[in-house]
Every structure is written in structure tokens, then in C-alpha cells.
Design an enzyme around this catalytic site. Structure first.
Site, PDB file in Angstrom:
ATOM      1  N   ASP A  14      53.068 -56.557  63.474  1.00 53.62           N
ATOM      2  CA  ASP A  14      53.383 -55.137  63.695  1.00 53.62           C
ATOM      3  C   ASP A  14      54.485 -55.045  64.739  1.00 53.62           C
ATOM      4  O   ASP A  14      54.407 -55.679  65.799  1.00 53.62           O
ATOM      5  CB  ASP A  14      52.127 -54.386  64.162  1.00 53.62           C
ATOM      6  N   ILE A  15      55.513 -54.274  64.427  1.00 54.60           N
ATOM      7  CA  ILE A  15      56.690 -54.172  65.301  1.00 54.60           C
ATOM      8  C   ILE A  15      56.357 -53.478  66.631  1.00 54.60           C
ATOM      9  O   ILE A  15      57.037 -53.680  67.640  1.00 54.60           O
ATOM     10  CB  ILE A  15      57.811 -53.415  64.529  1.00 54.60           C
ATOM     11  N   GLN A  47      47.938 -42.184  59.435  1.00 52.55           N
ATOM     12  CA  GLN A  47      48.801 -43.085  58.662  1.00 52.55           C
ATOM     13  C   GLN A  47      50.254 -42.654  58.807  1.00 52.55           C
ATOM     14  O   GLN A  47      50.594 -41.486  58.583  1.00 52.55           O
ATOM     15  CB  GLN A  47      48.397 -43.073  57.177  1.00 52.55           C
ATOM     16  N   HIS A  87      48.119 -50.741  53.789  1.00 49.35           N
ATOM     17  CA  HIS A  87      48.137 -51.878  54.716  1.00 49.35           C
ATOM     18  C   HIS A  87      46.882 -51.863  55.571  1.00 49.35           C
ATOM     19  O   HIS A  87      46.269 -50.820  55.786  1.00 49.35           O
ATOM     20  CB  HIS A  87      49.381 -51.838  55.618  1.00 49.35           C
ATOM     21  N   HIS A 138      45.451 -53.142  59.356  1.00 49.85           N
ATOM     22  CA  HIS A 138      45.771 -53.624  60.699  1.00 49.85           C
ATOM     23  C   HIS A 138      44.739 -54.673  61.117  1.00 49.85           C
ATOM     24  O   HIS A 138      43.536 -54.467  60.936  1.00 49.85           O
ATOM     25  CB  HIS A 138      45.668 -52.486  61.725  1.00 49.85           C
TER      26      HIS A 138
HETATM   27  P1  AMP Z   1      49.822 -46.708  60.041  1.00 46.55           P
HETATM   28  O1  AMP Z   1      49.828 -45.661  61.098  1.00 46.55           O
HETATM   29  O2  AMP Z   1      48.477 -47.239  59.739  1.00 46.55           O
HETATM   30  O3  AMP Z   1      50.578 -46.217  58.842  1.00 46.55           O
HETATM   31  O4  AMP Z   1      50.583 -47.938  60.672  1.00 46.55           O
HETATM   32  C1  AMP Z   1      51.894 -48.302  60.392  1.00 46.55           C
HETATM   33  C2  AMP Z   1      52.197 -49.449  61.289  1.00 46.55           C
HETATM   34  O5  AMP Z   1      53.387 -50.054  60.819  1.00 46.55           O
HETATM   35  C3  AMP Z   1      52.442 -49.060  62.748  1.00 46.55           C
HETATM   36  O6  AMP Z   1      51.530 -49.775  63.576  1.00 46.55           O
HETATM   37  C4  AMP Z   1      53.894 -49.455  62.996  1.00 46.55           C
HETATM   38  O7  AMP Z   1      54.103 -49.991  64.288  1.00 46.55           O
HETATM   39  C5  AMP Z   1      54.134 -50.499  61.915  1.00 46.55           C
HETATM   40  N1  AMP Z   1      55.517 -50.617  61.469  1.00 46.55           N
HETATM   41  C6  AMP Z   1      56.347 -49.622  61.087  1.00 46.55           C
HETATM   42  N2  AMP Z   1      57.543 -50.116  60.703  1.00 46.55           N
HETATM   43  C7  AMP Z   1      57.452 -51.461  60.834  1.00 46.55           C
HETATM   44  C8  AMP Z   1      58.355 -52.545  60.606  1.00 46.55           C
HETATM   45  N3  AMP Z   1      59.604 -52.337  60.149  1.00 46.55           N
HETATM   46  N4  AMP Z   1      57.929 -53.806  60.870  1.00 46.55           N
HETATM   47  C9  AMP Z   1      56.682 -54.025  61.341  1.00 46.55           C
HETATM   48  N5  AMP Z   1      55.774 -53.050  61.559  1.00 46.55           N
HETATM   49  C10 AMP Z   1      56.160 -51.787  61.325  1.00 46.55           C
END
Ligand code: AMP
Ligand code: ZN
Length: 140
Positions: free
Chosen positions: A33-34, A96, A102, A104
Site C-alpha cells: 500500500d502506497i 472504499q 482488494h 488490506h
Molecule cells: P480502500 O479505501 O479500501 O479503497 O483502500 C485503497 C487503498 O489503496 C488505500 O489504502 C491507498 O493507500 C491504496 N492505494 C491507492 N493508490 C495506490 C497505488 N497507486 N499504489 C499502492 N496503493 C495505493
């Protein structure tokens, strides 16, 4: 394979956006996760685009679940957290932010207080080291 043009996770799958990958197979991709909620925060995604749990096809769901267990075991072995938080959100109202299914995986320490999302980008070099440690701990 079902893909959505503007979806950031589909772009990662296509290689159009970089990601720090942990592992992949025919149906799933796992990367760091970024914006980590804590060290070792990884995401497991389906390679086929589906917005959420309600829409994902069963074979993809089962594949993501299998990968989640495999990566969670590797995180436990590599980072030895006190607990593991496995999270999944459906819809903006539920938190989300990326509308591509996805899961976590967030390693937790005793007494750690953390939200579902991190507040700041992780250091890419640190994320690469964590990804490598998790990858090395993967078992078949
Ligand atoms: P959600 O709120 O469950 O949709 O989580 C989306 C997750 O994706 C968040 O924790 C973000 O930090 C992560 N995220 C968004 N863009 C990227 C990316 N390009 N690379 C890695 N993680 C990402
Ligand atoms: Zn997508």
C-alpha cells in the site's frame, strides 16, 4: 481479462502505473500500500476488475482469499506482528476509495492505534525492503 480503463489498480496490473509488488499469480496481484497504515501494509487484488465483494466473480474471490492467507502467513513469519488486520470495504460510505476489489493486510502491534488507512506515503525504499522480506517468507 475484465479491465477498467481508468481504474488505478487495473493500471497497476497493466504495468501503466508502478507498484512495489510482493507476488502475483494468474488471478491475483499483491503489492505494498502506497500510504501504509503501518509497516508491512499490503494489498491483495483480483486481476479481473470488479468493484467490490458484491460484484466479484466467485473464482476471483476464492483466488484473492487464498492469496490473502498465503501472504498473511508470510507477513506473520517475516515481520512477527502481534496481530494481523484483514480489511475490505464496499462503497465510498464504507471507506472504499479504490473501486476495484482488494483486501488490506495490516500487521498490528500491541497497543497500536491505527485507522484503516495511512495518512502519508511510505518511504519507497522501506516499502521495497518490506516487500522483499514478505516475498522471501512466502511458502507454496
Ligand atoms: P480502500 O479505501 O479500501 O479503497 O483502500 C485503497 C487503498 O489503496 C488505500 O489504502 C491507498 O493507500 C491504496 N492505494 C491507492 N493508490 C495506490 C497505488 N497507486 N499504489 C499502492 N496503493 C495505493
Ligand atoms: Zn480495476
Amino acid at each position: 481479462m475484465n479491465s477498467s480503463e481508468n481504474c488505478i489498480f487495473c493500471k497497476i496490473i497493466r504495468g501503466a502505473v508502478p507498484a512495489i509488488k510482493v507476488c502475483e499469480d494468474e488471478y491475483t496481484l499483491t503489492f505494498m500500500d502506497i500510504n501504509p497504515a503501518g509497516p508491512g501494509h499490503a494489498l491483495v487484488i483480483s486481476k479481473a476488475h470488479a468493484a467490490n465483494l458484491l460484484e466479484i466473480a466467485e473464482p476471483d474471490l476464492l483466488a484473492v482469499t487464498r492469496t490473502t492467507q498465503r501472504v498473511a502467513r508470510a507477513v506473520q513469519k517475516a515481520l512477527v506482528p502481534d496481530g494481523l488486520r484483514i480489511g475490505q470495504f464496499n462503497g465510498a460510505a464504507a471507506g472504499q476509495t479504490v473501486l476495484h476489489y482488494h483486501v488490506h493486510i495490516v500487521p498490528m502491534r500491541e497497543g497500536q492505534r491505527t485507522g484503516a488507512h495511512g495518512r502519508a506515503p511510505g518511504d519507497p525504499e522501506e516499502l521495497k525492503v518490506l516487500a522483499a522480506r514478505i516475498r522471501e517468507a512466502l511458502e507454496d
